[in-house]
Design an enzyme around this catalytic site. Structure first.
Site, PDB file in Angstrom:
ATOM      1  N   HIS A 232       0.857  -1.198   0.000  1.00 38.42           N
ATOM      2  CA  HIS A 232       0.000   0.000   0.000  1.00 38.42           C
ATOM      3  C   HIS A 232       0.891   1.245   0.000  1.00 38.42           C
ATOM      4  O   HIS A 232       1.864   1.299   0.744  1.00 38.42           O
ATOM      5  CB  HIS A 232      -0.878  -0.024   1.257  1.00 38.42           C
ATOM      6  N   CYS A 270      -3.513   2.299  -4.502  1.00 38.01           N
ATOM      7  CA  CYS A 270      -4.429   3.184  -3.782  1.00 38.01           C
ATOM      8  C   CYS A 270      -4.358   4.569  -4.424  1.00 38.01           C
ATOM      9  O   CYS A 270      -3.424   5.334  -4.174  1.00 38.01           O
ATOM     10  CB  CYS A 270      -4.072   3.256  -2.303  1.00 38.01           C
ATOM     11  N   HIS A 297      -7.579   0.429  -4.762  1.00 36.60           N
ATOM     12  CA  HIS A 297      -8.419   1.277  -3.913  1.00 36.60           C
ATOM     13  C   HIS A 297      -8.778   2.504  -4.737  1.00 36.60           C
ATOM     14  O   HIS A 297      -7.867   3.199  -5.196  1.00 36.60           O
ATOM     15  CB  HIS A 297      -7.648   1.785  -2.692  1.00 36.60           C
ATOM     16  N   ASP A 350     -12.546   3.222  -1.744  1.00 42.60           N
ATOM     17  CA  ASP A 350     -11.733   3.492  -0.560  1.00 42.60           C
ATOM     18  C   ASP A 350     -12.380   4.633   0.209  1.00 42.60           C
ATOM     19  O   ASP A 350     -12.661   5.689  -0.364  1.00 42.60           O
ATOM     20  CB  ASP A 350     -10.321   3.869  -0.988  1.00 42.60           C
ATOM     21  N   HIS A 351     -12.587   4.427   1.459  1.00 37.86           N
ATOM     22  CA  HIS A 351     -13.205   5.424   2.340  1.00 37.86           C
ATOM     23  C   HIS A 351     -14.524   5.925   1.736  1.00 37.86           C
ATOM     24  O   HIS A 351     -14.926   5.527   0.657  1.00 37.86           O
ATOM     25  CB  HIS A 351     -12.288   6.616   2.591  1.00 37.86           C
ATOM     26  N   TYR A 369     -14.847   4.490   7.070  1.00 38.93           N
ATOM     27  CA  TYR A 369     -15.481   3.225   6.695  1.00 38.93           C
ATOM     28  C   TYR A 369     -16.923   3.094   7.173  1.00 38.93           C
ATOM     29  O   TYR A 369     -17.375   2.023   7.555  1.00 38.93           O
ATOM     30  CB  TYR A 369     -14.631   2.043   7.167  1.00 38.93           C
TER      31      TYR A 369
END
Ligand code: DNO
Length: 395
Positions: A232, A270, A297, A350-351, A369
């Protein structure tokens, strides 16, 4: 692409039954109850796997199998932890799980200074502000020499921010900053100081050497298992806390791929993390490592030109999501032509913003999340994917 959703395990306030309703078929999870460095047994993996399959989905990706700090520093029980890591890779493969996420960020994983940054529409985003971070490390953590990393103007801004908080607010600000990591809860300022001490005098070259040593050891095992380890990116993507960070830019990506030439040496792409630097061209970075991307992501950021950013709506701002998703689909097509016709690259939204009913709930223990914001992101991304596939005559 394979739609996945992150689930933090039985304590996640978003239950698996709800995850299923998002449209995701794959789940991304981790055994957060196992201390960093210990072996994940087949029994523990299967227990978690059964929860996911009972809910009608599959455990597609591990995020994360944490890399113990002593592997990153190359000190202490480093070799023992690497052996344990190999065993966990084998055990996961024995259960049919082959994509394993990790990071090599020293001390703290991702960092934000505000978990409830209010957007004009009333929803909340995660936010990184450099002066606020300076306030943390100069006035709260009191890291020796931290002030040298900032301009006088930034330090003055940091001081004003620090002075504006009372002791309760300072406590909340600090906890939000350092105590966010599942499997690693209850982190205090003294813990951070002790961890920083372990990195004393560790240079960028040392950290790179330690990553290379780790990959040289674990990649052959992963390769034999048909698995891929995906790193990541650093978040934010530059050195922080006076420590080196080595996976932030296109050069770092090229460096990683050259470090160990193995199909098991992969990237967790990501987009949001890479986009935390305005000089990163996210689509170009994807193209530089496309064949080695094992997990994606999707997220974007909005910058203010002063080094600060908040997490934007998934399709807007710094990441050109249309070009990125198109590049991902083209890579997927390339792989399908080479191998299995139905091959799909796992991705997750992502998020997400805290919005609608989630605003009235107790703060989510896993910042970014909440369910609804991620559901919105996933829905938008699926729509984008659908449109691109149609336009490529692939649907
Ligand atoms: C934050 C995440 C990271 C990520 C780890 C992977 O939301 O993207 O915590 O899971 O860095 O090891």
């Amino acid at each position: 692409m394979e739609e996945t959703f992150r689930w933090y395990g039985p304590n996640d306030p978003v239950p698996l039954d709800f995850v299923r309703q998002t449209g995701a078929t794959g789940v991304v999870t981790s055994l957060h109850h196992i201390p960093y460095g210990e072996v994940w047994s087949i029994e523990e993996i299967q227990k978690r796997q059964k929860m996911v399959t009972d809910a009608g989905m599959v455990w597609s990706v591990v995020e994360s199998l944490p890399v113990h700090e002593e592997i990153k520093t190359g000190r202490g029980r480093c070799d023992e932890y690497i052996e344990n890591y190999k065993k966990s890779i084998e055990n996961l493969a024995a259960c049919g799980i082959h994509v394993i996420t990790y990071n090599f960020m020293p001390v703290l994983d991702w960092i934000r200074t505000d978990l409830h940054y209010r957007l004009p529409d009333g929803s909340e985003a995660l936010y990184f502000n450099q002066a606020q971070f300076a306030a943390f490390e100069v006035f709260i953590l009191q890291r020796p020499g931290a002030e040298k990393d900032y301009s006088p103007a930034k330090l003055a801004e940091a001081k004003a921010f620090y002075d504006s908080m009372d002791s309760v607010e300072i406590q909340r600000f600090t906890t939000n900053l350092i105590d966010n990591f599942p499997g690693f809860k209850g982190v205090t300022l003294d813990d951070v100081r002790a961890m920083l001490k372990k990195y004393e005098n560790l240079t960028r070259a040392d950290l790179e050497r330690n990553l290379k040593h780790f990959l040289t050891e674990v990649c052959p095992v992963a390769e034999k298992c048909g698995s891929i380890l995906v790193i990541h990116p650093d978040d934010p993507p530059y050195p922080i806390l006076g420590l080196p960070r080595i996976f932030s830019t296109i050069d770092d990506v090229k460096n990683l791929l050259a470090m160990v030439d193995s199909p098991a040496n992969g990237v967790c792409f990501c987009a949001g993390s890479f986009s935390g630097r305005s000089d990163n061209d996210v689509v170009e970075i994807f193209k530089a490592c496309a064949p080695r991307v094992g997990f994606v992501h999707l997220r974007s950021t909005q910058h203010d030109g002063n080094g600060n950013f908040f997490e934007a709506n998934h399709l807007e701002e710094s990441v050109d999501m249309y070009r990125l998703v198109k590049a991902i689909l083209e890579e997927e097509l390339r792989r399908q032509k080479e191998g299995r016709a139905d091959w799909k690259l796992p991705f997750r939204p992502d998020h997400g913003h805290t919005m609608l009913d989630d605003l009235a709930k107790p703060p989510c223990p896993n910042p970014g999340y909440t369910a609804i914001g991620r559901l919105k992101g996933l829905a938008e991304l699926r729509g984008l994917e659908f449109g691109i596939l149609k336009s490529m005559n692939l649907l």
